[in-house]
Design a protein around this motif. Structure first.
Motif: not given
Length: 348
Positions: A291-310
């Protein structure tokens, strides 16, 4: 099969108390597995979630091979840790605070048998927990083995403070490493990378503790006022009492079965010490984290982190819940993580 050499040691910790009754607290036990043939430059550090210990990486409750030995057999040096005040890392009540166990119904509903009573939309997709007729419930031998391994543990932010210090001490001891974190352990991955810039070469965050800032679903404790954690992280521009982080929540979720994400409000600040760390956020099909791990990935990306969500179902691995490293197809998931590292790390 390659031979695997084991070394046990402690990192971190400090003496405290008056003369004549001093004790050590905050130390962390580490078990390092080293194969005869090491084929990867950096070691893997496996960090478990709440109520778990290193045993969850060593074997499954029905006796199959765990991830620690699997990765060692595939050429990795592997460190499995018991968080401070847990497992083989001594708990000192006077200095560490109270610990709490997870009750059986919560473990059944969130970890082992969500399909029989889970309160989230994806629960009915869960099929992979091992066991017999009553699998996933107290009284089934596999569940009983799993629950016997559960330990009382500290809440955040105390666990974050202890683990950031001990994790930094581990990186000072073993050098640059790759972190493989799970659940509550995900919080510690961000904190370790922040404390030792340049020593965390990648983070594979398997269903990391979340969602960012505030848990509107399960009310799981203190707000994560640093976004990903309760303890401070390094942002640019800097965060201060006069200039705190501010957050805003989505008006509507991305889909009906998903949570509304919290993100930084206004111009986002950058997580500068994570900016050069490749990050994978991996989520199982039938976990409450779906339900919510995509929110963690989105937060990281917004903060300039290179993240892949799978999501695992998108790579053909279905039916898993939150304790995916223990489920029937656990080694398929380990192989996926190994392949992800091969595609995102250089070995020179």
């Amino acid at each position: 099969m390659p031979s695997i050499h084991r070394r046990n040691f402690f990192v971190g910790g400090a003496y405290a108390g008056p003369p004549g009754s001093r004790v050590m607290h905050g130390q962390m036990h580490v078990e390092m597995l080293t194969p005869d043939l090491v084929t990867h430059r950096y070691p893997l550090v496996l960090i478990c979630g709440k109520a778990q210990t290193a045993t969850g990486w060593m074997t499954t409750p029905d006796g199959r091979q765990g991830w620690a030995e699997w990765f060692a057999e595939h050429g990795w040096r592997v460190c499995v840790v018991d968080q401070p005040a847990r497992g083989r890392s001594a708990w000192q009540p006077e200095w560490n605070g109270a610990v709490k166990p997870l009750p059986v119904p919560l473990v059944e509903n969130l970890f082992t048998a969500p399909e029989d009573g889970g309160s989230y939309p994806q629960a009915q997709l869960h099929t992979r927990w091992p066991g017999g007729k009553h699998k996933g419930h107290a009284g089934d031998p596999v569940f009983d083995q799993f629950y016997a391994s559960q330990v009382a543990s500290l809440d955040n932010p105390e666990s974050e403070r202890l683990m950031q210090a001990a994790g930094a001490a581990l990186l000072d001891e073993i050098g640059p490493a790759i972190l493989l974190t799970h659940s509550q352990g995900g919080l510690f991955g961000w904190l370790m990378a922040d404390a030792r810039p340049g020593k965390v070469m990648a983070i594979m965050a398997v269903e990391p503790g979340g969602p960012p800032y505030q848990d509107d679903l399960y009310k799981s404790g203190a707000d994560r006022i640093s976004g990903l954690t309760t303890e401070p992280l390094t942002y640019d521009p800097p965060v201060s009492v006069a200039s705190p982080l501010q957050f805003e929540q989505q008006a509507e979720p991305d889909a009906p079965e998903l949570a509304r994400c919290w993100l930084q409000k206004g111009t986002p600040r950058r997580l500068v010490n994570l900016a050069n760390v490749p990050v994978l956020v991996l989520t199982a099909e039938a976990s409450y984290h779906a339900m919510f791990d995509h929110c963690t990935a989105r937060y990281l990306s917004q903060a300039g982190v290179s993240v892949q969500f799978i999501r695992l179902q998108d790579v053909g691995i279905t039916g898993n819940g939150h304790m995916l490293m223990l489920e029937e197809n656990s080694l398929d998931i380990a192989a996926f993580l190994d392949a992800w590292l091969s595609g995102h790390m250089t070995e020179e």
